[in-house]
Design an enzyme around this catalytic site. Structure first.
Site, PDB file in Angstrom:
ATOM      1  N   GLU A 105       0.855  -1.177   0.000  1.00 10.40           N
ATOM      2  CA  GLU A 105       0.000   0.000   0.000  1.00 10.40           C
ATOM      3  C   GLU A 105       0.894   1.230   0.000  1.00 10.40           C
ATOM      4  O   GLU A 105       1.750   1.385   0.860  1.00 10.40           O
ATOM      5  CB  GLU A 105      -0.877  -0.033   1.257  1.00 10.40           C
ATOM      6  CG  GLU A 105      -1.999   0.947   1.232  1.00 10.40           C
ATOM      7  CD  GLU A 105      -2.820   0.891   2.526  1.00 10.40           C
ATOM      8  OE1 GLU A 105      -3.108  -0.228   3.021  1.00 10.40           O
ATOM      9  OE2 GLU A 105      -3.149   1.963   3.043  1.00 10.40           O
TER      10      GLU A 105
ATOM     11  N   ASP B  55      -5.331  10.999   9.187  1.00 12.90           N
ATOM     12  CA  ASP B  55      -4.051  10.442   9.593  1.00 12.90           C
ATOM     13  C   ASP B  55      -3.506  11.076  10.860  1.00 12.90           C
ATOM     14  O   ASP B  55      -3.676  12.260  11.115  1.00 12.90           O
ATOM     15  CB  ASP B  55      -3.024  10.601   8.466  1.00 12.90           C
ATOM     16  CG  ASP B  55      -3.240   9.553   7.380  1.00 12.90           C
ATOM     17  OD1 ASP B  55      -3.148   8.353   7.714  1.00 12.90           O
ATOM     18  OD2 ASP B  55      -3.522   9.926   6.230  1.00 12.90           O
TER      19      ASP B  55
ATOM     20  N   TYR C 143     -11.176  -3.065   3.640  1.00 11.85           N
ATOM     21  CA  TYR C 143     -10.244  -2.553   4.639  1.00 11.85           C
ATOM     22  C   TYR C 143     -11.038  -2.256   5.904  1.00 11.85           C
ATOM     23  O   TYR C 143     -11.846  -1.328   5.936  1.00 11.85           O
ATOM     24  CB  TYR C 143      -9.583  -1.279   4.099  1.00 11.85           C
ATOM     25  CG  TYR C 143      -8.397  -0.768   4.887  1.00 11.85           C
ATOM     26  CD1 TYR C 143      -8.445  -0.596   6.265  1.00 11.85           C
ATOM     27  CD2 TYR C 143      -7.204  -0.428   4.236  1.00 11.85           C
ATOM     28  CE1 TYR C 143      -7.361  -0.117   6.966  1.00 11.85           C
ATOM     29  CE2 TYR C 143      -6.110   0.063   4.928  1.00 11.85           C
ATOM     30  CZ  TYR C 143      -6.201   0.226   6.298  1.00 11.85           C
ATOM     31  OH  TYR C 143      -5.117   0.711   6.988  1.00 11.85           O
TER      32      TYR C 143
END
Lengths: 406, 275
Positions: B50, B61, B176
């Site tokens: 990834e 993030d 995911y």
């Protein structure tokens, strides 16, 4: 709200997905989607709820101090010897700016939703102070994210927020300004989904925020319309407001969108000039992109990285703008112009001396454009400018800049 | 349709193995080292790679990946250069799937058609775009899938049962599963939450599931993997790369340190047997 139902009305937007034409939407991480859907449901219910509206009106009247006056700026009108100038005095609100109109609305919604923890981002600190104020009033925990650069230049507001019991978290990520504070607030929200409500300060962000903030701020335009009809027995010819994210401007403009005779002017912060990299004019110096949950005009580099905005006014120092403004810009309903730091600084001093009103640096941008426009118009032409904040918070910045020049 | 991602998961299944997906930020610490790191990953045990597209405002993030994005941007990484890196990687490796992870703005700015044709030309297999929920599928998901590029969906603990089938119906490659309600590399993953989310995913999808966010040690990876087919290890690798390269950039010798570190994860993950 009746005229919202009219077909072809510019007031019919956004659609149910939060789109204003090509702009708006809900570009967020999956973790936040269910929360936003919840906020939207509660917001839709609140609008219909008698209890909610009653409470909102009560606090607007007795806590915020509405309606704010519409003031004939007689000396300034004489000074420019052109258009007749009025100020909408939203700087007289509790906490000194228009920001609290929205904060009262959102905290009532947070209360309805059973949330106990409030987060917000702030640039100039006005939204932070307004949020801390309502959080104190409703006994909620309050966390304010503020870029470390802004903390430095808005110290008095930092202290005010602390007095009100808020916790200020300095943001060092990115460049430590408003956009980074907003990123950090979103990260907080993703991490505290159960008890937290995010009070966004401007008419931007994921749906329903742009619509919700606009509706809470539209009180400005609604009052203005009533007041001017009473005082002049006709609609104004021109409305002027400064635009960063654009909440005060959309609040003033929205009730007039369908009044074709009224020309609407948004004034962006031109910083050191549109020909430099140091400005905050997303419409005049940016292009469409996606940030903070919506598609809108952004200041960005060739590779789609968001640039730092620059403005002498911390409240306009944001590289984006609310999506409704992007749309109104594209369809040409609102004209967006740009005023640089020095012009705003001059207008700040001019207004203080001529009208006895120390304006915030944000509406000083609108005043600077007004200074150019008013002398070119005839005496029958009515201009209303939104005095959206007072300048107490800015006196140190201005003092420094004036000394620099001497 | 040929898909390196589904082939990889089929092979893992056949060998009764779990998958290891390391994450690195493209261009961190430099463009050159970044490419070398990506090249060593398959040899160090990566089943799928990834690669993060750096963005100035990565709102999902944590600090580690934020900082790595800024470092990479400072080094001059661009979307175009990422495709060049991947083309270069593909000259040596035609098997390991590559998934790009990022935010929509750099892609939107690059141009959707141009982006997707670059994906195909350089050998990108899938996309994970943080700020494109299924409500915005028309923007990228639909055209990507038409071009044979997998669109991998992030599923959060907050995803409701109502949203789950809608979200997964337009998903491909793998799913995911975000282990926490939070940002990358912050809170520690919680096994109960993960298992609950995986069980709910299984009701709406037959795709393999990879768990990510907040997995910091090989032991933790082992635990998280119980109900999943693969695990994504991101922040801790990015942090290690920064630790190794923050002092100086004399790097060829140091690649071995990265290799060793990656292997501590891949060995542990590959030791796991599929249920």
């Amino acid at each position: 709200m009746d005229d919202l139902k009219k077909p072809n009305s510019l007031k019919n937007f956004p659609d149910e997905h939060g789109n204003f034409g090509h702009y708006g939407g809900r570009f967020v991480a999956e973790t936040l989607m269910p929360l936003l859907i919840d906020v939207n449901k509660s917001w839709i219910n609140a609008q219909k709820s008698k209890k909610f509206n009653h409470e909102l009106n009560y606090f607007l009247d007795h806590f915020v101090g509405r309606p704010s006056p519409l003031y004939f700026a007689e000396r300034m009108t004489e000074h420019f010897n052109g258009a007749k100038i009025y100020f909408k005095r939203d700087e007289l609100n509790h906490t000194g700016a228009h920001k609290i109109n929205n904060c009262i609305g959102q905290i009532l919604l947070a209360k309805e939703m059973g949330k106990t923890r409030i987060i917000a981002e702030t640039g100039a600190g006005q939204h932070g102070v307004a949020t801390a104020t309502v959080a104190a009033r409703f006994g909620m925990n309050c966390i304010i994210y503020m870029g470390h650069t802004d903390i430095e230049r808005q110290k008095s507001n930092v202290f005010r927020m602390e007095l009100l019991g808020a916790k200020i978290i300095p943001v060092y990520s990115g460049t430590g300004t408003l956009k980074d504070a907003m990123n950090e607030a979103l990260r907080d929200w993703v991490s505290n989904v159960d008890d937290t409500f995010y009070i966004i300060g401007t008419a931007a962000g994921p749906h329903p925020y742009p619509e919700m903030v606009r509706e809470f701020q539209s009180i400005i335009g609604k009052e203005t319309k009533e007041q001017i009809l009473k005082m002049e027995n006709k609609l104004p010819d021109t409305l002027i407001a400064c635009v960063g994210g654009g909440s005060n401007a959309i609040g003033l403009f929205h009730p007039f969108l369908d009044d074709e005779s009224v020309s609407l002017i948004g004034v962006e912060a031109g910083g050191k000039g549109l020909n430099t990299k140091f400005h905050a004019s997303s419409l005049n110096g940016g292009r469409p992109g996606i940030l903070h949950g919506n598609r809108t005009y952004l200041i960005q580099d060739d590779d789609g990285q968001i640039s730092d905005a620059h403005s002498i006014s911390a409240g306009l120092d944001y590289p984006g703008i609310g999506p409704e403004h992007s749309w109104l810009h594209d369809i040409g309903r609102v004209k967006y112009v740009s005023i640089n730091d020095n012009e705003a600084l001059k207008a700040f001093q001019m207004c203080s001396r001529i009208e006895g009103i120390i304006p915030a640096l944000e509406p000083s941008h609108a005043l600077a454009y007004l200074s150019k426009l008013a002398p070119t118009l005839n005496k029958e032409h009515i201009i209303i400018m939104n005095m959206c904040g007072r300048g107490d918070k800015d006196i140190f910045t201005v003092a420094e800049k004036i000394k620099e020049k001497i | 349709m040929f898909s390196r991602i589904s082939e990889t998961f089929q092979k893992l299944k056949k060998n009764n193995m779990k998958g290891f997906i390391p994450f690195v930020t493209a261009g961190d610490p430099t463009l050159e080292i970044s490419l070398d790191i990506i090249k060593l990953l398959p040899k160090a045990g990566a089943d799928l790679i990834e690669i993060g597209i750096p963005f100035s405002d990565p709102m999902a993030d944590g600090k580690i990946i934020q900082a790595s994005s800024l470092r990479a941007l400072k080094e001059g990484i661009t979307v175009k250069k990422i495709f060049e890196m991947i083309s270069n990687f593909r000259q040596e490796d035609s098997k390991t799937p590559i998934v790009l992870m990022g935010y929509f703005n750099p892609i939107y700015n690059f141009g959707i058609e141009r982006f997707l044709s670059s994906c195909k030309q350089s050998g990108v297999d899938g996309l994970i775009i943080v700020d494109l929920p299924y409500e915005h599928d028309i923007e990228l998901c639909t055209p990507a899938r038409k071009n044979g590029i997998d669109f991998i969906r992030l599923v959060a603990p907050t995803t409701t049962n109502e949203r789950m089938p809608l979200l997964l119906s337009q998903s491909s490659g793998f799913v995911y599963c975000i282990s926490v309600s939070g940002i990358t590399g912050s809170k520690e993953a919680e096994i109960q939450i993960v298992n609950n989310t995986i069980n709910r995913i299984r009701k709406s999808s037959n795709l393999p599931v990879a768990v990510g966010f907040g997995i910091k040690t090989p032991k933790q990876a082992e635990k998280m993997l119980l109900g999943a087919e693969a695990t994504v290890i991101g922040s801790i690798i990015v942090e290690k790369i920064n630790e190794i390269y923050s002092s100086d950039k004399e790097y060829k010798k140091k690649l071995i340190l990265i290799d060793d570190f990656i292997k501590t994860f891949s060995n542990e993950i590959h030791r796991q047997v599929r249920n």
